[in-house]
Design a protein around this motif. Structure first.
Motif, short mmCIF file in Angstrom:
data_model
loop_
_atom_site.label_atom_id
_atom_site.label_comp_id
_atom_site.label_asym_id
_atom_site.label_seq_id
_atom_site.Cartn_x
_atom_site.Cartn_y
_atom_site.Cartn_z
N ASP A 353 -7.96 10.31 -30.39
CA ASP A 353 -8.88 11.05 -29.52
C ASP A 353 -9.60 10.14 -28.52
OD1 ASP A 353 -10.60 9.67 -31.14
OD2 ASP A 353 -11.66 11.44 -31.91
N LEU A 354 -9.27 8.83 -28.53
CA LEU A 354 -9.80 7.85 -27.58
C LEU A 354 -11.31 7.68 -27.69
CD1 LEU A 354 -7.73 8.78 -24.39
CD2 LEU A 354 -7.17 7.14 -26.19
N LYS A 355 -11.88 7.97 -28.87
CA LYS A 355 -13.32 7.83 -29.07
C LYS A 355 -13.68 6.68 -30.00
CE LYS A 355 -14.79 12.54 -28.02
NZ LYS A 355 -15.76 12.13 -26.98
N THR A 356 -12.71 6.06 -30.66
CA THR A 356 -12.96 4.96 -31.58
C THR A 356 -12.12 3.75 -31.17
OG1 THR A 356 -13.47 6.45 -33.41
CG2 THR A 356 -12.86 4.19 -33.97
N VAL A 357 -12.75 2.58 -31.19
CA VAL A 357 -12.07 1.33 -30.87
C VAL A 357 -12.19 0.41 -32.09
CG1 VAL A 357 -12.03 -0.70 -29.38
CG2 VAL A 357 -12.57 1.53 -28.42
N THR A 358 -11.05 -0.14 -32.52
CA THR A 358 -11.04 -1.08 -33.64
C THR A 358 -10.35 -2.37 -33.19
OG1 THR A 358 -8.98 -0.10 -34.45
CG2 THR A 358 -11.04 0.70 -35.41
N PHE A 359 -10.60 -3.44 -33.96
CA PHE A 359 -10.01 -4.74 -33.63
C PHE A 359 -8.71 -4.94 -34.38
CE2 PHE A 359 -9.41 -9.26 -34.52
CZ PHE A 359 -9.40 -9.78 -33.24
N SER A 360 -7.77 -5.60 -33.74
CA SER A 360 -6.49 -5.96 -34.37
C SER A 360 -6.19 -7.42 -34.06
CB SER A 360 -5.36 -5.08 -33.84
OG SER A 360 -4.11 -5.54 -34.33
N SER A 361 -5.82 -8.17 -35.09
CA SER A 361 -5.49 -9.59 -34.87
C SER A 361 -4.17 -9.73 -34.13
CB SER A 361 -5.41 -10.31 -36.22
OG SER A 361 -4.46 -9.68 -37.07
N ASN A 362 -3.36 -8.68 -34.12
CA ASN A 362 -2.09 -8.70 -33.39
C ASN A 362 -2.26 -8.00 -32.05
OD1 ASN A 362 -0.76 -9.88 -35.63
ND2 ASN A 362 -0.53 -7.85 -36.57
N LYS A 363 -1.78 -8.64 -31.02
CA LYS A 363 -1.87 -8.04 -29.69
C LYS A 363 -0.95 -6.82 -29.62
CE LYS A 363 -3.21 -12.15 -27.07
NZ LYS A 363 -4.54 -11.61 -26.70
N GLN A 364 -1.44 -5.78 -29.01
CA GLN A 364 -0.69 -4.54 -28.88
C GLN A 364 0.23 -4.60 -27.64
OE1 GLN A 364 -1.07 -2.19 -31.42
NE2 GLN A 364 -2.19 -3.98 -32.16
N PRO A 365 1.40 -3.98 -27.74
CA PRO A 365 2.35 -4.01 -26.61
C PRO A 365 1.96 -3.01 -25.51
CG PRO A 365 3.29 -2.73 -28.40
CD PRO A 365 1.98 -3.27 -28.92
N TYR A 366 0.74 -3.15 -25.01
CA TYR A 366 0.30 -2.25 -23.96
C TYR A 366 1.06 -2.55 -22.66
CZ TYR A 366 -3.71 -1.00 -26.91
OH TYR A 366 -4.51 -0.56 -27.93
N PRO A 367 1.33 -1.53 -21.87
CA PRO A 367 1.97 -1.78 -20.57
C PRO A 367 1.04 -2.55 -19.65
CG PRO A 367 1.28 0.51 -20.74
CD PRO A 367 1.09 -0.09 -22.09
N SER A 368 1.63 -3.31 -18.77
CA SER A 368 0.83 -4.09 -17.83
C SER A 368 0.03 -3.16 -16.92
CB SER A 368 1.75 -4.97 -16.98
OG SER A 368 1.01 -5.68 -16.01
N SER A 369 -1.25 -3.52 -16.71
CA SER A 369 -2.12 -2.69 -15.89
C SER A 369 -3.13 -3.58 -15.18
CB SER A 369 -2.85 -1.64 -16.72
OG SER A 369 -3.85 -1.00 -15.96
N PRO A 370 -3.36 -3.36 -13.89
CA PRO A 370 -4.36 -4.17 -13.18
C PRO A 370 -5.78 -3.90 -13.65
CG PRO A 370 -3.56 -2.39 -11.78
CD PRO A 370 -2.70 -2.41 -13.00
N GLN A 371 -5.99 -2.81 -14.40
CA GLN A 371 -7.31 -2.45 -14.90
C GLN A 371 -7.61 -3.05 -16.27
OE1 GLN A 371 -9.49 -0.80 -12.97
NE2 GLN A 371 -7.89 -0.82 -11.41
N ARG A 372 -6.63 -3.71 -16.89
CA ARG A 372 -6.80 -4.19 -18.26
C ARG A 372 -7.58 -5.51 -18.30
NH1 ARG A 372 -4.52 -1.97 -22.04
NH2 ARG A 372 -2.77 -1.19 -20.79
#
Length: 511
Positions: A353-372
């Motif tokens: 639901d995009l309302k909770t953020v948690t930490f992960s020691s592994n980087k997620q394979p997010y797509p490249s974005s100029p806003q990141r």
């Protein structure tokens, strides 16, 4: 004294209270009306507003824009003049000899009027004494003259008493009319605002629902095309094989008919010639295989090939539909807020639901974005805010944090300038090493040592230009932490930064 006499006598005092300024407690002097409809002396309301940035009605606390919102109350001026002209009259039902008894001590009756009525009363008593009319022992001549005077006075009393009541009622009605007109003006202004806001909300909802319909039709067309792509090759192949088998059958039938017809030929030369032309065809047809083709034709969708394509379409549909649904929800709740996956640092994971953020020691394979964000564990809200009042609650766990608002377009995405607390386009609160620090456009303001619970309330008001933070504790309730006075000139996004990585670190936001 009768009930009607008592009511008539007491009525001016009640009316006087209605015409009394609530500030100075005197009869209105230069009465003026505020936008809320309440009336005050001009000097009184001006004195109360001296030195203030914000003005509000002393009675209902409704805000107004200083003296430019103050209007002279012409109706109240007329009412005051009418009251002054009538408030000093004597009670008409009283005996002329008892005038001095009936005159009330009216704070608004001037001294000359009071002396006038007292002189009339004294003159009447003296005349009675000199004429020999004392007590009940009136002489006949004197009684006859007095009866005529009392008769004419009685007629005048009978006419003046209802006129006085009517004048008082007119005064009250006029006052109430002025208040009703002020209320009507405010209600009509509110009606215009509500109608415009509702029309805008309807238009937004209609556009979003139209986008859902377009998205559904597009998805339907894509899935239909996928099915056709999967089924058409099989259909084309089997149709081709049927066509070939049909053509062979046709050729064989024609060959059989020609051969059977040739058997009836009696002329040897003709038979020989026809046989020579038919024989190559018979040889060719006999050489063609009659078995079914070995390769199997698929008559249905190939799951191994079609399902990955369908899942890709489904993922795009869910993502786009989720965006539209969140926008639709935002039309019902202008303070609705979610975290933007396009801005989240790769070590941050967002809930469905995009309302909770948690930490992960592994980087997620997010797509490249100029806003990141690249260097700090930061994420911004999807929504931007540029007007109105908003309130959110944030639940923060384990890790030290920074939370506030910023101009998204002016906040870098990499390097030291991307840290929200050091940006000149942000207003945020930091909790680190058991200490609170406020950061306003890159400048830090250390706050007193205090205990901060896991829950904060954030209030953003574009009307008062304030960003306030409150601590929400199950024991002590809501307590004020800090308030920024921010004159925001651009839309702002909610910003969150996780100061350290921890497997259990998380933040959840509630609209």
């Amino acid at each position: 004294m009768s009930a009607s006499e008592t009511k008539t006598k007491n009525h001016p005092a009640a009316l006087a209270r209605e015409l009394t300024c609530p500030i100075c407690l005197q009869l209105f002097s230069e009465p003026v009306s505020l936008p809320c409809g309440h009336v005050y002396c001009f000097a009184c309301i001006r004195t109360m507003g001296e030195g203030l940035d914000q003005h509000s009605c002393p009675e209902c606390q409704a805000e107004y824009q200083g003296t430019k919102d103050i209007v002279k109350s012409l109706n109240m001026c007329s009412i005051i003049e009418t009251y002054k002209a009538t408030a000093g009259n004597v009670n008409p039902s009283a005996n002329l000899l008892d005038v001095s008894y009936e005159i009330e001590s009216d704070p608004f009756m001037d001294e000359s009027n009071m002396n006038y009525h007292q002189d009339i009363a004294a003159a009447g008593v003296n005349q009675g004494e000199t004429s020999g009319c004392k007590g009940n022992g009136f002489q006949i001549g004197c009684g006859s003259s007095l009866d005529q005077e009392q008769g004419s006075g009685k007629s005048k009393v009978e006419l003046e008493e209802p006129k006085f009541r009517l004048a008082s009622q007119i005064t009250e009605l006029t006052l109430k009319l002025e208040m009703a007109e002020s209320v009507l003006k405010k209600e009509r202004e509110m009606e215009v605002d509500v109608t415009a806001a509702n029309a805008q909300q309807r238009e937004k909802a209609s556009k979003l629902l139209g986008q859902i319909m377009d998205l559904s039709q597009s998805y339907s067309a894509q899935v239909t095309q996928l099915i056709e792509e999967e089924l058409h090759p099989g259909e084309a192949s089997i149709c081709s094989r049927v066509s070939r088998a049909s053509e062979l059958t046709k050729q064989l039938r024609q060959a059989v008919l020609r051969a059977e017809s040739l058997l009836t030929e009696e002329d040897k030369t003709a038979f020989t010639d026809d046989l020579q032309s038919l024989q190559p065809l018979i040889v060719e047809l006999m050489a063609k295989p009659m078995e079914e083709e070995e390769d199997h034709v698929e008559s249905k969708v190939n799951p191994a090939r079609a399902c990955p394509k369908l899942e890709h379409m489904n993922a795009e549909l869910r993502e786009r539909l989720g965006e539209i649904q969140r926008s639709l929800r935002n039309t019902f709740n202008p303070s609705e807020v979610t975290f933007d996956p396009e801005t989240a640092h790769p070590n941050l994971i967002l809930s469905a639901d995009l309302k909770t953020v948690t930490f992960s020691s592994n980087k997620q394979p997010y797509p490249s974005s100029p806003q990141r964000f690249i260097n700090f564990f930061q994420v911004l809200s999807t929504q931007s805010f540029y007007e109105g009042d908003h309130c959110w609650e944030v639940e923060l766990e384990v890790a030290p944090w920074i939370i506030g608002i910023c101009y998204s377009g002016k906040l870098a995405r990499a390097g030291l300038p991307s840290a929200s607390e050091s940006s000149r386009s942000s207003w945020c609160l930091m909790w680190f090493d058991n200490r609170l620090t406020a950061f306003e456009q890159g400048h830090d303001v250390p706050l007193r040592r205090t205990t901060v619970s896991r829950r904060l309330e954030i209030q953003l008001s574009f009307k008062t230009h304030r960003l306030s933070f409150y601590n929400i504790s199950p024991n002590s309730g809501k307590t004020h932490v800090y308030t920024f006075k921010a004159n925001l000139t651009e839309p702002v996004h909610l910003a969150y930064r996780m100061m350290t990585g921890h497997p259990k670190a998380r933040v959840t936001i509630y609209s």
